[in-house]
Design a protein around this motif. Structure first.
Motif, PDB file in Angstrom:
ATOM      1  N   VAL A  28     -11.760   6.174   4.306  1.00  0.00           N
ATOM      2  CA  VAL A  28     -11.792   5.549   2.986  1.00  0.00           C
ATOM      3  C   VAL A  28     -13.154   5.759   2.335  1.00  0.00           C
ATOM      4  CG1 VAL A  28     -11.445   3.409   1.696  1.00  0.00           C
ATOM      5  CG2 VAL A  28     -10.191   3.784   3.846  1.00  0.00           C
ATOM      6  N   PHE A  81       0.830  -1.209   0.000  1.00  0.00           N
ATOM      7  CA  PHE A  81       0.000   0.000   0.000  1.00  0.00           C
ATOM      8  C   PHE A  81       0.866   1.261   0.000  1.00  0.00           C
ATOM      9  CE2 PHE A  81      -2.904   3.204   1.657  1.00  0.00           C
ATOM     10  CZ  PHE A  81      -4.064   2.923   0.938  1.00  0.00           C
ATOM     11  N   THR A 130     -11.187   3.337   8.973  1.00  0.00           N
ATOM     12  CA  THR A 130     -12.180   2.969   7.968  1.00  0.00           C
ATOM     13  C   THR A 130     -12.962   4.182   7.465  1.00  0.00           C
ATOM     14  OG1 THR A 130     -13.718   2.453   9.777  1.00  0.00           O
ATOM     15  CG2 THR A 130     -12.470   0.625   8.849  1.00  0.00           C
ATOM     16  N   LEU A 145      -7.548  -2.561   0.945  1.00  0.00           N
ATOM     17  CA  LEU A 145      -8.128  -2.020   2.179  1.00  0.00           C
ATOM     18  C   LEU A 145      -9.396  -2.776   2.568  1.00  0.00           C
ATOM     19  CD1 LEU A 145      -7.701   1.844   1.615  1.00  0.00           C
ATOM     20  CD2 LEU A 145      -6.358   0.364   3.112  1.00  0.00           C
ATOM     21  N   SER A 159      -5.673  -0.741  -4.628  1.00  0.00           N
ATOM     22  CA  SER A 159      -5.516  -0.291  -3.240  1.00  0.00           C
ATOM     23  C   SER A 159      -6.832  -0.366  -2.483  1.00  0.00           C
ATOM     24  CB  SER A 159      -4.976   1.147  -3.213  1.00  0.00           C
ATOM     25  OG  SER A 159      -3.637   1.191  -3.647  1.00  0.00           O
ATOM     26  N   ILE A 161      -6.993   0.283  10.395  1.00  0.00           N
ATOM     27  CA  ILE A 161      -7.004  -0.752   9.360  1.00  0.00           C
ATOM     28  C   ILE A 161      -5.748  -1.624   9.432  1.00  0.00           C
ATOM     29  CG2 ILE A 161      -6.965  -1.184   6.867  1.00  0.00           C
ATOM     30  CD1 ILE A 161      -8.765   1.249   6.516  1.00  0.00           C
TER      31      ILE A 161
END
Length: 406
Positions: A243, A224, A240, A292, A288, A315
């Motif tokens: 995102v 990442f 989280t 995730l 990516s 995460i």
């Protein structure tokens, strides 16, 4: 002027002469004295001269009484407390200043008065530091010294801080290998591929579930960071709610400070980004996003089956739900690098630089790269960008030479 006759400890007669004067700051009468062996006219004349000199010295001495007894250690402690309360700095910065202040104090005797310190005294200490510390670290320590003296100048009327202009930091000439290592602090595509394959090998040979999970997490972190280029502290602080899956964007709004959370007792707390420029929202690829989503699903499973897991929204976590420890990250990266053919020293900063080099090779302009990786100073980006594009130019000429020979 008046005098008193007395017998000293050697049973000899002496004369103590006195004169009084008014302190202009307190408007109170004070006195000075001198001791002579005789009381004749010549002695009285000499006594008056000495008393006048002492009175003049007292009147001209503007040094506050508390400065006369202020040790350098006390000044350090006062400055640090003032810095904590007035600088508005982040917890991580205050921790760094505290550590540097302790290092400075350890080099200076606790009884040394700050108004007695000379520039040669400080320079000797700085020269010793330069033998065992990096230039950057020595600079940080000297900043503490300068700050302490300026604080004392402001709050204690320390008259002369010109010694700060007389000290300097010894510079070390970088070796060719050091310069080359700095310029090559990124991975080529083939090296990235090999490093990830080495992670797969290590993961395959881990039987303990917790260890296997840690290695899988670090592999995901490496992948990442290479693909998105944020600082390691920023990456570990991703939650989280940062995102946006549908829009494929990531909000970078903090960095990890390694302290205990007061509410949960867990380790690693999110605080503000390194600079205002570091706060940003970047686009991320489908690859990516999928990575995730996989990690978020893994954390949900861990939260369901592991009683020790505390879901705080992070995460890249360990089995307790805290951001995975940075030392563990570095150790696992080193283990993977050691079994590879890569000769470079690979760190999380190498991974960040790898992303910058990839963008440079794709022809992305400097300003766009600077904004994406959160560099407040374009020179930091330019150093990596220039080296990569220089290398691209060399590669182009090599290919032209080969084409000409065909």
């Amino acid at each position: 002027m008046w005098h008193e006759q007395f017998t000293n400890k050697h049973n000899k007669t002496q004369y103590r002469f006195y004169e009084k004067y008014k302190d202009p700051y307190t408007d109170k009468w004070k006195r000075v004295s001198v001791v002579l062996n005789k009381n004749g006219k010549q002695s009285q004349k000499e006594a008056q001269k000495l008393l006048n000199e002492r009175i003049e010295s007292k009147l001209n001495d503007k040094t506050p009484t508390d400065l006369k007894t202020l040790t350098f250690h006390q000044a350090c402690d006062e400055w640090l407390e003032h810095y904590k309360n007035h600088s508005g700095s982040k917890t991580t910065t205050i921790k760094e200043k505290t550590s540097n202040t302790n290092t400075v104090k350890s080099a200076i005797n606790k009884d040394v008065l700050i108004n007695k310190i000379t520039h040669t005294y400080l320079q000797d200490i700085i020269n010793e530091w330069a033998k065992s510390h990096s230039t950057g670290h020595v600079q940080s320590l000297v900043i503490v010294i300068r700050s302490v003296f300026k604080y004392t100048f402001k709050y204690y009327d320390l008259h002369d801080i010109s010694i700060l202009d007389k000290i300097d930091i010894p510079k070390k000439a970088k070796t060719r290998n050091e310069l080359q290592a700095k310029r090559n602090n990124y991975l080529e595509d083939s090296e990235v591929k090999e490093l990830l394959e080495c992670f797969d090998y290590l993961i395959k040979h881990k039987s303990h579930a917790t260890r296997k999970r840690n290695y899988e997490m670090v592999k995901a972190l490496v992948e990442f960071q290479i693909n998105n280029g944020m600082r390691i502290g920023e990456l570990l602080a991703i939650k989280t709610d940062n995102v946006e899956v549908e829009n494929k964007t990531l909000e970078i709004d903090g960095t990890i400070n390694w302290v205990t959370d007061a509410e949960t007792g867990a380790f690693g707390v999110k605080e503000t980004t390194k600079t205002s420029k570091s706060y940003r929202t970047i686009g991320i690829t489908t690859q990516s996003i999928n990575l995730l989503k996989t990690l978020m699903l893994e954390n949900k499973k861990e939260n369901q089956w592991n009683d020790k897991f505390i879901d705080r929204g992070y995460i890249f976590t360990n089995t307790a739900g805290s951001p995975i420890d940075l030392n563990k990250v570095n150790n696992i990266i080193k283990e993977a690098t050691d079994i590879s053919s890569i000769k470079k020293r690979v760190t999380t900063h190498t991974l960040r630089h790898t992303h910058i080099s990839t963008l440079a090779q794709l022809g992305i302009n400097l300003k766009a790269i600077q904004d994406r990786v959160g560099h407040s100073d374009y020179k930091t980006t330019l150093e990596i960008y220039t080296h990569v594009t220089d290398q691209m130019a060399k590669d182009m000429m090599n290919k032209l030479e080969e084409a000409k020979q065909l």
